[in-house]
Design a protein around this motif. Structure first.
Motif, PDB file in Angstrom:
ATOM      1  N   LEU A  66       0.788  -1.220   0.000  1.00  0.00           N
ATOM      2  CA  LEU A  66       0.000   0.000   0.000  1.00  0.00           C
ATOM      3  C   LEU A  66       0.821   1.273   0.000  1.00  0.00           C
ATOM      4  O   LEU A  66       0.340   2.320  -0.386  1.00  0.00           O
ATOM      5  CB  LEU A  66      -0.922   0.019   1.234  1.00  0.00           C
ATOM      6  N   VAL A  67       2.061   1.200   0.482  1.00  0.00           N
ATOM      7  CA  VAL A  67       2.869   2.414   0.576  1.00  0.00           C
ATOM      8  C   VAL A  67       4.110   2.296  -0.279  1.00  0.00           C
ATOM      9  O   VAL A  67       4.475   1.212  -0.713  1.00  0.00           O
ATOM     10  CB  VAL A  67       3.285   2.714   2.037  1.00  0.00           C
ATOM     11  N   VAL A 318      -7.027   8.485   3.740  1.00  0.00           N
ATOM     12  CA  VAL A 318      -5.749   8.105   3.146  1.00  0.00           C
ATOM     13  C   VAL A 318      -5.617   6.590   3.142  1.00  0.00           C
ATOM     14  O   VAL A 318      -5.144   5.990   2.171  1.00  0.00           O
ATOM     15  CB  VAL A 318      -4.580   8.755   3.917  1.00  0.00           C
ATOM     16  N   ASP A 319      -6.038   5.951   4.220  1.00  0.00           N
ATOM     17  CA  ASP A 319      -5.989   4.496   4.315  1.00  0.00           C
ATOM     18  C   ASP A 319      -6.749   3.851   3.160  1.00  0.00           C
ATOM     19  O   ASP A 319      -6.281   2.913   2.509  1.00  0.00           O
ATOM     20  CB  ASP A 319      -6.584   4.056   5.655  1.00  0.00           C
ATOM     21  N   GLU A 320      -7.939   4.390   2.864  1.00  0.00           N
ATOM     22  CA  GLU A 320      -8.751   3.843   1.778  1.00  0.00           C
ATOM     23  C   GLU A 320      -8.145   4.174   0.419  1.00  0.00           C
ATOM     24  O   GLU A 320      -8.161   3.337  -0.499  1.00  0.00           O
ATOM     25  CB  GLU A 320     -10.175   4.395   1.884  1.00  0.00           C
ATOM     26  N   LEU A 321      -7.602   5.381   0.282  1.00  0.00           N
ATOM     27  CA  LEU A 321      -6.968   5.752  -0.980  1.00  0.00           C
ATOM     28  C   LEU A 321      -5.786   4.847  -1.298  1.00  0.00           C
ATOM     29  O   LEU A 321      -5.554   4.476  -2.451  1.00  0.00           O
ATOM     30  CB  LEU A 321      -6.495   7.204  -0.923  1.00  0.00           C
ATOM     31  N   MET A 322      -5.035   4.474  -0.257  1.00  0.00           N
ATOM     32  CA  MET A 322      -3.852   3.649  -0.461  1.00  0.00           C
ATOM     33  C   MET A 322      -4.207   2.285  -1.013  1.00  0.00           C
ATOM     34  O   MET A 322      -3.406   1.641  -1.680  1.00  0.00           O
ATOM     35  CB  MET A 322      -3.086   3.513   0.861  1.00  0.00           C
ATOM     36  N   ASP A 325      -4.727   2.172  -5.364  1.00  0.00           N
ATOM     37  CA  ASP A 325      -3.666   2.172  -6.363  1.00  0.00           C
ATOM     38  C   ASP A 325      -3.849   3.306  -7.376  1.00  0.00           C
ATOM     39  O   ASP A 325      -4.150   3.087  -8.545  1.00  0.00           O
ATOM     40  CB  ASP A 325      -3.624   0.827  -7.092  1.00  0.00           C
ATOM     41  N   VAL A 355      -1.159  11.222   0.393  1.00  0.00           N
ATOM     42  CA  VAL A 355      -1.593  10.980  -0.978  1.00  0.00           C
ATOM     43  C   VAL A 355      -0.420  10.551  -1.858  1.00  0.00           C
ATOM     44  O   VAL A 355      -0.572   9.706  -2.748  1.00  0.00           O
ATOM     45  CB  VAL A 355      -2.291  12.230  -1.548  1.00  0.00           C
ATOM     46  N   TYR A 357       1.971   8.684  -1.026  1.00  0.00           N
ATOM     47  CA  TYR A 357       2.223   7.275  -0.774  1.00  0.00           C
ATOM     48  C   TYR A 357       1.157   6.367  -1.393  1.00  0.00           C
ATOM     49  O   TYR A 357       1.305   5.154  -1.403  1.00  0.00           O
ATOM     50  CB  TYR A 357       2.322   7.010   0.731  1.00  0.00           C
ATOM     51  N   THR A 358       0.069   6.955  -1.891  1.00  0.00           N
ATOM     52  CA  THR A 358      -0.936   6.134  -2.566  1.00  0.00           C
ATOM     53  C   THR A 358      -0.539   5.826  -4.007  1.00  0.00           C
ATOM     54  O   THR A 358      -1.183   5.020  -4.660  1.00  0.00           O
ATOM     55  CB  THR A 358      -2.302   6.847  -2.591  1.00  0.00           C
TER      56      THR A 358
END
Length: 455
Positions: A66-67, A318-322, A325, A355, A357-358
């Motif tokens: 994810l990151v 951010v968690d969901e955005l990661m 992809d 963002v 890191y996404t």
């Protein structure tokens, strides 16, 4: 330990390792005696990072998917090789009694400085940090102290005057409180002494920022499969996390979203249409441009929960955005207070870094709350210039800011006329929007002072 806390601790420590690694590589180039001390600090920091990585893996087994990958060591030559011709990278570090700065071009290390005094006194890191924060607050109110402006420019820019004059674009790698400093607002004029009413750096050079120089090696290449744009504007009933009442709407952001969407020939998600499901569905199609004209909310103690507000109290964290992809070349967070986070250790935790890191290649955020109307015009100019010239977004933003400063009363009247038509055909809605425009326009006289926005 939950995944949010584990991620916060990991990213905080990783930032420390990244910065120490970068500074050590630069010190090695100059055979500095400070290198041995940094080596010891780096070894300790890496041990702690390994432990926090282990904790994060237990809390979130998929975190590595994810990151962005761990930066590790980033030799100066590797960093320099990622810079484009005509680009100058300036990296800063301050501690105890000195401010260190390095200049890097595509050819390698181009300059280095060590500052021991500030405003005629011995350099003290805590005092310098306080004055940086003071100046930033002054700039946000358009009330900066000219003497403090000059003093900051003298230690941050003047040592590299000749290099800056020769470059087209600056990449700033700030440190601690400097993360909140709008370098564009610092006075700078090629080959002239500071202290006059000279133009600012942002008038003459395009500027972008990096959390760490080592991130240059981990940006994804341009994704040729990405296309179109996702445009979100003024979601209906935006509710901050932990609150029950919606915040006031953003009428000009709604108009701005329609103008931007028209440039890309796409249908924007406006008002009640800007739901989490709709946004997720469009992200799944891999948009190259993501423009979010909504509110952003920072969760300082749980950075993965930092989010952008959507319709009906929904949000995208951010968690969901990661987990989505992102393939976007740019994510624009065009709203209020989107970039500001809390300084923890050596990093600024905010939506921008999350963002990145996404998978996004760049993010545009504001450093403080901004007025609706000039921001709306600025965003329309930004996307228009990008589509017309295909220049990097940092340079397109620089040109857009310049054009915004040149807007005259007739041009503003024309924009307002177009904006009013986009509101709809309901006379009551148009009248309400016109009242809103009048209230906004009464708040300022011109656009000579543009909100400082970072990319």
């Amino acid at each position: 330990m939950g995944s949010n806390e584990a991620y916060r601790r990991y990213t905080e420590q990783r930032t420390i390792v990244e910065r120490l690694t970068g500074q050590l590589n630069l010190l090695r180039q100059t055979d500095s005696t400070d290198a041995d001390k940094l080596k010891e600090q780096l070894a300790t920091a890496i041990d702690e990072l390994d432990q926090r990585e282990s904790d994060l893996h237990q809390a979130c087994p998929r975190w590595q998917e994810l990151v962005a990958p761990q930066a590790g060591k980033s030799p100066l030559d590797d960093i320099a090789s990622k810079l484009l011709p005509g680009t100058l990278l300036l990296a800063y570090l301050f501690h105890d009694d000195s401010l260190l700065a390095w200049a890097v071009t595509i050819e390698g290390l181009a300059g280095r400085t060590s500052v021991k005094t500030f405003q005629g006194e011995k350099f003290i890191a805590s005092t310098f940090a306080y004055r940086v924060k003071t100046w930033r607050e002054q700039v946000s109110k358009n009330e900066e102290d000219a003497q403090l402006s000059t003093a900051l420019a003298q230690v941050l820019l003047e040592p590299f005057d000749c290099l800056i004059a020769q470059t087209e674009h600056l990449v700033i790698v700030p440190y601690a409180e400097l993360n909140m400093l709008p370098f564009q607002a610092l006075p700078w004029c090629d080959h002239q002494p500071l202290g006059r009413q000279e133009p600012t750096l942002g008038w003459q050079k395009s500027v972008s920022y990096l959390p760490a120089a080592s991130m240059l090696q981990h940006f994804r290449p341009l994704d040729q499969t990405a296309s179109d744009a996702l445009v979100v504007g003024d979601p209906e009933k935006m509710i901050p996390p932990g609150k029950s009442e919606p915040v006031p709407p953003l009428p000009a952001a709604r108009i701005g979203a329609r103008l931007v969407a028209d440039l890309y020939n796409v249908q924007p998600l406006i008002g009640p249409e800007a739901t989490e499901l709709a946004v997720r569905d469009q992200i799944d199609h891999g948009p190259r441009v993501i423009h979010l004209a909504t509110h952003g909310y920072l969760q300082e103690d749980a950075p993965l929960a930092s989010c952008v507000a959507l319709a009906d109290g929904e949000a995208l964290s951010v968690d969901e955005l990661m987990g989505l992809d992102l393939k976007a070349d740019i994510v624009v967070l065009s709203a209020c207070d989107t970039g500001r986070g809390k300084l923890q250790g050596s990093e600024l935790i905010g939506l921008a870094r999350g963002v990145l890191y996404t998978g996004a290649r760049a993010v545009i955020v504001s450093l403080w709350p901004v007025d609706d109307i000039p921001t709306t015009i600025l965003m329309q100019l930004l996307h228009h210039i990008k589509l017309r010239t295909n220049k990097p977004f940092a340079q397109a933003l620089w040109q857009a800011e310049y054009q915004l400063r040149q807007i005259t009363a007739p041009k503003l009247h024309k924009f307002c006329a177009v904006a009013t038509k986009l509101v709809g055909t309901d006379p009551l809605e148009q009248a309400e929007f016109l009242r809103y425009l009048s209230d906004q326009l009464a708040a300022y006289q011109d656009f000579g002072s543009v909100p400082h926005i970072r990319v």
